[in-house]
Design a protein around this motif. Structure first.
Motif, PDB file in Angstrom:
ATOM      1  N   PRO A   1       0.880  -1.218  -0.251  1.00 52.08           N
ATOM      2  CA  PRO A   1       0.102   0.023   0.063  1.00 52.08           C
ATOM      3  C   PRO A   1       0.953   1.217   0.193  1.00 52.08           C
ATOM      4  O   PRO A   1       1.846   1.282   0.805  1.00 52.08           O
ATOM      5  CB  PRO A   1      -0.603  -0.124   1.098  1.00 52.08           C
ATOM      6  N   GLY A   2       0.661   2.331  -0.829  1.00 52.72           N
ATOM      7  CA  GLY A   2       1.144   3.346  -0.866  1.00 52.72           C
ATOM      8  C   GLY A   2       2.277   3.448  -1.848  1.00 52.72           C
ATOM      9  O   GLY A   2       2.881   4.553  -2.306  1.00 52.72           O
ATOM     10  N   VAL A   3       2.623   2.355  -2.343  1.00 52.54           N
ATOM     11  CA  VAL A   3       3.966   2.297  -3.354  1.00 52.54           C
ATOM     12  C   VAL A   3       3.347   2.248  -4.514  1.00 52.54           C
ATOM     13  O   VAL A   3       2.261   1.817  -5.138  1.00 52.54           O
ATOM     14  CB  VAL A   3       4.668   0.845  -3.177  1.00 52.54           C
ATOM     15  N   PHE A   4       4.032   2.932  -5.735  1.00 55.14           N
ATOM     16  CA  PHE A   4       3.779   3.296  -7.049  1.00 55.14           C
ATOM     17  C   PHE A   4       3.525   1.788  -7.705  1.00 55.14           C
ATOM     18  O   PHE A   4       4.435   1.041  -7.564  1.00 55.14           O
ATOM     19  CB  PHE A   4       4.968   3.721  -7.550  1.00 55.14           C
ATOM     20  N   VAL A   5       2.414   1.608  -8.411  1.00 53.82           N
ATOM     21  CA  VAL A   5       1.968   0.475  -8.995  1.00 53.82           C
ATOM     22  C   VAL A   5       2.745   0.275 -10.377  1.00 53.82           C
ATOM     23  O   VAL A   5       2.524   1.529 -11.257  1.00 53.82           O
ATOM     24  CB  VAL A   5       0.387   0.558  -9.196  1.00 53.82           C
ATOM     25  N   PRO A   6       3.581  -0.778 -10.682  1.00 54.30           N
ATOM     26  CA  PRO A   6       4.123  -0.669 -12.016  1.00 54.30           C
ATOM     27  C   PRO A   6       3.033  -0.635 -13.070  1.00 54.30           C
ATOM     28  O   PRO A   6       2.128  -1.444 -13.165  1.00 54.30           O
ATOM     29  CB  PRO A   6       4.897  -2.100 -12.069  1.00 54.30           C
ATOM     30  N   ARG A   7       3.436   0.100 -14.158  1.00 52.02           N
ATOM     31  CA  ARG A   7       2.259   0.381 -15.247  1.00 52.02           C
ATOM     32  C   ARG A   7       2.843  -0.573 -16.525  1.00 52.02           C
ATOM     33  O   ARG A   7       4.184  -0.776 -16.688  1.00 52.02           O
ATOM     34  CB  ARG A   7       2.309   1.787 -15.970  1.00 52.02           C
ATOM     35  N   GLY A   8       1.782  -1.048 -17.291  1.00 47.16           N
ATOM     36  CA  GLY A   8       2.315  -1.977 -18.467  1.00 47.16           C
ATOM     37  C   GLY A   8       3.083  -1.291 -19.456  1.00 47.16           C
ATOM     38  O   GLY A   8       4.080  -1.882 -20.006  1.00 47.16           O
TER      39      GLY A   8
END
Length: 262
Positions: free
Chosen positions: A72-79
């Motif tokens: 939670p709170g961490v940048f979600v990797p984008r495709g």
């Protein structure tokens, strides 16, 4: 009488779709698999409808065919960042020395470890939550993850010896952060999103550092918005680096590579 919470995929997909989830059927299946009980499922669905990123609810994201833990709170990797990985693989020679700046969860680092076979590899991020997440993801590879601002925490002996520097640095202009989807602006660290007045503030600093930390013939590879690519290339050229721009329409992605002359 209490109405039972729906636990079948079509009913869940209907609820998610009504809340604006584009891939409602896929999300319903993932949430069903993640929930240990109907009560837990109800909580997950309610939080998803309220805007919590799916990846934060599941605890992982898929990136370049890998399952990457995302706290939670961490940048979600984008495709779309898959283009950065592909661009780095295309310009880098065998057994490179590699550093991944603004590493977030460590997703790009993991993908590079798989594709490049680096002789040594490290990652860095300024956000303590991201560093903790990346260290867990990279523990099996014994990849060091440094906490600090860009190149600052790296060992000084690496200066001028890096074959590849990659950075998925923040590049959203400050004034546009408020316009981002709630999933990002409310649930990811602002330091991972805000790129300053024109979106290039952090990338300029990455470029300045790369001109000093890269070995002759080494490459910098970064992700950027398509409309920012020309301005960034001008900055890179002024630093003595030779830039090239890559676009991928399918991923809606733009990457810039820049070579330090040999």
């Amino acid at each position: 009488m209490t109405v039972p919470f729906p636990t079948d995929r079509p009913a869940l997909a209907h609820r998610l779709r009504a809340a604006g989830c584009v891939y409602a059927e896929d999300e319903a299946e993932l949430l069903l698999d993640a929930a240990e009980s109907p009560a837990a499922l109800a909580d997950l669905v309610d939080r998803r409808i309220a805007g919590t990123p799916l990846e934060h609810l599941l605890g992982w994201a898929e990136f370049c065919g890998l399952r990457v833990a995302v706290d939670p709170g961490v940048f979600v990797p984008r495709g779309r960042t898959g283009l950065l990985v592909a661009a780095a693989a295309a310009v880098t020679g065998p057994a490179p020395a590699v550093v991944d700046l603004c590493c977030g969860s460590g997703a790009t680092t993991l993908a590079l470890a798989q594709r490049l076979g680096p002789r040594w590899l490290a990652a860095a991020d300024i956000d303590p939550a991201a560093v903790a997440c990346a260290r867990r993801n990279l523990a099996d590879l014994a990849v060091p993850v440094f906490q600090g601002d860009l190149f600052a925490p790296l060992p000084a002996r690496w200066r001028g010896r890096l074959d590849l520097v990659v950075a998925n640095a923040p590049y959203v202009p400050s004034g546009a952060v408020a316009l981002m989807p709630a999933e990002a602006r409310l649930h990811e660290a602002p330091v991972a999103l805000d790129g300053g007045s024109d979106g290039l503030a952090v990338l300029r600093r990455v470029a300045e550092g790369a001109a000093d930390w890269l070995a002759p013939g080494g490459h910098l590879v970064v992700e950027v918005a398509a409309v920012q690519a020309d301005a960034l290339c001008t900055e890179l050229t002024g630093l003595g680096l030779t830039p090239q721009v890559r676009h991928d329409e399918d991923l809606d992605a733009t990457a810039v590579t820049a070579r330090r002359p040999a």
